[in-house]
Scaffold this motif. Structure first.
Motif, PDB file in Angstrom:
ATOM      1  N   VAL A 164     -20.034  52.658 -49.719  1.00 26.93           N
ATOM      2  CA  VAL A 164     -21.390  52.197 -49.414  1.00 26.93           C
ATOM      3  C   VAL A 164     -22.302  53.406 -49.240  1.00 26.93           C
ATOM      4  N   PHE A 165     -23.608  53.173 -49.387  1.00 29.34           N
ATOM      5  CA  PHE A 165     -24.586  54.250 -49.245  1.00 29.34           C
ATOM      6  C   PHE A 165     -25.074  54.284 -47.794  1.00 29.34           C
ATOM      7  N   PRO A 166     -24.851  55.398 -47.084  1.00 32.43           N
ATOM      8  CA  PRO A 166     -25.166  55.441 -45.656  1.00 32.43           C
ATOM      9  C   PRO A 166     -26.651  55.376 -45.338  1.00 32.43           C
ATOM     10  N   HIS A 167     -27.514  55.758 -46.303  1.00 24.69           N
ATOM     11  CA  HIS A 167     -28.951  55.782 -46.043  1.00 24.69           C
ATOM     12  C   HIS A 167     -29.626  54.449 -46.354  1.00 24.69           C
ATOM     13  N   LEU A 168     -28.852  53.447 -46.782  1.00 25.63           N
ATOM     14  CA  LEU A 168     -29.402  52.138 -47.106  1.00 25.63           C
ATOM     15  C   LEU A 168     -28.865  51.095 -46.127  1.00 25.63           C
ATOM     16  N   THR A 169     -29.676  50.094 -45.836  1.00 26.36           N
ATOM     17  CA  THR A 169     -29.226  49.003 -44.985  1.00 26.36           C
ATOM     18  C   THR A 169     -28.203  48.147 -45.736  1.00 26.36           C
ATOM     19  N   VAL A 170     -27.593  47.213 -45.013  1.00 28.53           N
ATOM     20  CA  VAL A 170     -26.658  46.288 -45.645  1.00 28.53           C
ATOM     21  C   VAL A 170     -27.318  45.588 -46.827  1.00 28.53           C
ATOM     22  N   GLU A 171     -28.489  45.035 -46.603  1.00 26.79           N
ATOM     23  CA  GLU A 171     -29.185  44.318 -47.669  1.00 26.79           C
ATOM     24  C   GLU A 171     -29.532  45.248 -48.825  1.00 26.79           C
ATOM     25  N   GLU A 172     -30.000  46.452 -48.516  1.00 26.84           N
ATOM     26  CA  GLU A 172     -30.379  47.391 -49.578  1.00 26.84           C
ATOM     27  C   GLU A 172     -29.163  47.832 -50.384  1.00 26.84           C
ATOM     28  N   ASN A 173     -28.022  47.992 -49.723  1.00 26.37           N
ATOM     29  CA  ASN A 173     -26.799  48.328 -50.457  1.00 26.37           C
ATOM     30  C   ASN A 173     -26.474  47.249 -51.486  1.00 26.37           C
ATOM     31  N   LEU A 174     -26.673  45.997 -51.107  1.00 23.20           N
ATOM     32  CA  LEU A 174     -26.344  44.903 -52.012  1.00 23.20           C
ATOM     33  C   LEU A 174     -27.400  44.716 -53.096  1.00 23.20           C
ATOM     34  N   ILE A 175     -28.658  44.931 -52.755  1.00 19.75           N
ATOM     35  CA  ILE A 175     -29.728  44.793 -53.741  1.00 19.75           C
ATOM     36  C   ILE A 175     -29.631  45.873 -54.815  1.00 19.75           C
ATOM     37  N   LEU A 176     -29.068  47.020 -54.454  1.00 23.46           N
ATOM     38  CA  LEU A 176     -29.039  48.164 -55.369  1.00 23.46           C
ATOM     39  C   LEU A 176     -28.425  47.801 -56.716  1.00 23.46           C
ATOM     40  N   SER A 177     -27.345  47.036 -56.704  1.00 23.13           N
ATOM     41  CA  SER A 177     -26.697  46.645 -57.955  1.00 23.13           C
ATOM     42  C   SER A 177     -27.657  45.851 -58.837  1.00 23.13           C
ATOM     43  N   SER A 178     -28.382  44.921 -58.230  1.00 26.21           N
ATOM     44  CA  SER A 178     -29.351  44.129 -59.003  1.00 26.21           C
ATOM     45  C   SER A 178     -30.471  45.001 -59.537  1.00 26.21           C
ATOM     46  N   ARG A 228     -29.066  46.380 -40.721  1.00 22.81           N
ATOM     47  CA  ARG A 228     -28.403  47.530 -40.110  1.00 22.81           C
ATOM     48  C   ARG A 228     -27.940  48.520 -41.173  1.00 22.81           C
ATOM     49  N   TYR A 229     -27.784  49.776 -40.733  1.00 18.83           N
ATOM     50  CA  TYR A 229     -27.229  50.809 -41.604  1.00 18.83           C
ATOM     51  C   TYR A 229     -25.715  50.867 -41.406  1.00 18.83           C
ATOM     52  N   PRO A 230     -24.962  51.356 -42.415  1.00 17.02           N
ATOM     53  CA  PRO A 230     -23.498  51.394 -42.302  1.00 17.02           C
ATOM     54  C   PRO A 230     -22.990  52.044 -41.015  1.00 17.02           C
ATOM     55  N   ALA A 231     -23.663  53.103 -40.544  1.00 21.35           N
ATOM     56  CA  ALA A 231     -23.216  53.781 -39.326  1.00 21.35           C
ATOM     57  C   ALA A 231     -23.319  52.886 -38.100  1.00 21.35           C
ATOM     58  N   GLN A 232     -24.111  51.831 -38.197  1.00 20.96           N
ATOM     59  CA  GLN A 232     -24.275  50.894 -37.083  1.00 20.96           C
ATOM     60  C   GLN A 232     -23.282  49.735 -37.153  1.00 20.96           C
ATOM     61  N   LEU A 233     -22.397  49.758 -38.139  1.00 22.87           N
ATOM     62  CA  LEU A 233     -21.432  48.685 -38.330  1.00 22.87           C
ATOM     63  C   LEU A 233     -20.045  49.115 -37.875  1.00 22.87           C
ATOM     64  N   SER A 234     -19.246  48.156 -37.441  1.00 28.21           N
ATOM     65  CA  SER A 234     -17.842  48.433 -37.147  1.00 28.21           C
ATOM     66  C   SER A 234     -17.086  48.662 -38.457  1.00 28.21           C
ATOM     67  N   GLY A 235     -15.858  49.150 -38.333  1.00 26.32           N
ATOM     68  CA  GLY A 235     -15.049  49.372 -39.531  1.00 26.32           C
ATOM     69  C   GLY A 235     -14.848  48.096 -40.327  1.00 26.32           C
ATOM     70  N   GLY A 236     -14.595  46.991 -39.619  1.00 23.76           N
ATOM     71  CA  GLY A 236     -14.413  45.721 -40.315  1.00 23.76           C
ATOM     72  C   GLY A 236     -15.669  45.270 -41.027  1.00 23.76           C
ATOM     73  N   MET A 237     -16.825  45.485 -40.407  1.00 23.68           N
ATOM     74  CA  MET A 237     -18.083  45.085 -41.037  1.00 23.68           C
ATOM     75  C   MET A 237     -18.387  45.956 -42.252  1.00 23.68           C
ATOM     76  N   GLN A 238     -18.062  47.248 -42.167  1.00 24.37           N
ATOM     77  CA  GLN A 238     -18.251  48.116 -43.325  1.00 24.37           C
ATOM     78  C   GLN A 238     -17.371  47.668 -44.490  1.00 24.37           C
ATOM     79  N   GLN A 239     -16.142  47.258 -44.177  1.00 20.72           N
ATOM     80  CA  GLN A 239     -15.270  46.801 -45.250  1.00 20.72           C
ATOM     81  C   GLN A 239     -15.739  45.455 -45.797  1.00 20.72           C
ATOM     82  N   ARG A 240     -16.317  44.608 -44.947  1.00 17.01           N
ATOM     83  CA  ARG A 240     -16.927  43.370 -45.432  1.00 17.01           C
ATOM     84  C   ARG A 240     -18.051  43.687 -46.423  1.00 17.01           C
TER      85      ARG A 240
END
Length: 268
Positions: free
Chosen positions: A87-101, A139-151
């Protein structure tokens, strides 16, 4: 008449600079299988996944998907998730997913704007809900738990709606409680989306808990004078029931068993 296998691996070998990593791989995998893969470190499990993804090509033999030769490049119908979160640490969860689109719709600028971006957000909302990340979308990846990052990493792989999902020790870095939660999530997604899954794990108990089929990779031919001459192959191919319903054997007992599916291999 039996159904055509989703994946057919036919006499596949992989050789790097004279070192035989894998040899004599032969198996047919039915659509909707959840295949777990175990074996000693360095026996080619991850190499096998990379060949299924088309990151590597077989040195011998061939791999078919739905009866057709494997594409020479990775395609959207095959997703992959690694142990290290991609995942990209400088992008939020939503932005990480939008990036592919964004890259699909705007390959030169890499940006979606206005109505196009609104549509992309709507499209990923279902994936966020399915993976349990809607409350963390900003949230940004650094604000997520390990399980949430893997999700999040799994959500990235699911966006393209792959028919085949490849998992390379995806839960190996998680603590036991989060790992159990992620195992249950994987079973739910597998049932809901009817994917064919190949999952490498170093944990044999996890392999039997999750798999409808367990593949054990190991070397059965050895030459002390030429250790690179022979590679690993599939020494056990164990069909199981539905995930979560298996009786998990003692690991030592399993690996002490003689090969019951292929017979003893020759020494030369």
């Amino acid at each position: 008449m039996s159904a055509q296998p989703k994946v057919s691996v036919q006499n596949v070998a992989k050789i790097y600079a004279g070192t035989v990593v894998l040899e004599r791989l032969d198996l047919d995998i039915a659509a909707g299988s959840l295949c777990t893969i175990v074996g000693a470190s360095g026996c080619g499990k991850s190499t096998f996944l990379r060949m299924l993804l088309s990151q590597e090509t077989p040195s011998r033999g061939r791999i078919l998907i739905d009866g057709e030769p494997l594409p020479t490049e990775p395609t959207p119908d095959r997703g992959i998730v690694f142990q290290r979160y991609s995942v990209f640490p400088h992008l939020t969860v939503e932005e990480n997913l939008i990036l592919s689109s964004e890259f699909d719709a705007a390959p030169f600028s890499g940006k979606l704007r206005g109505a196009a971006r609104t549509k992309a957000r709507e499209e990923i909302a279902e994936t966020l809900d399915r993976i349990g990340l809607s409350p963390a979308r900003d949230r940004y990846p650094a604000q997520l738990s390990g399980g949430m990052q893997q999700r999040l990493a799994i959500a990235q792989a699911l966006l393209k709606k792959p028919k085949i999902l490849l998992l390379d020790e995806p839960f190996g870095a998680l603590d036991p409680g989060i790992r159990a939660d992620m195992q249950e999530l994987l079973i739910e997604l597998w049932r809901e989306l009817s994917m064919t899954i190949f999952m490498v794990t170093h944990d044999i108990h996890e392999a039997f808990k999750l798999g409808t089929r367990v593949l054990v990779f190991d070397k059965i031919r050895h030459d002390p004078d030429a250790p690179d001459r022979w590679g690993a192959t599939i020494t056990y191919d164990l069909p199981l029931g539905r995930p979560g319903a298996q009786t998990i054997p003692d690991a030592k007992a399993l690996f002490a068993l003689k090969n019951t599916t292929r017979g003893d291999a020759p020494n030369a």
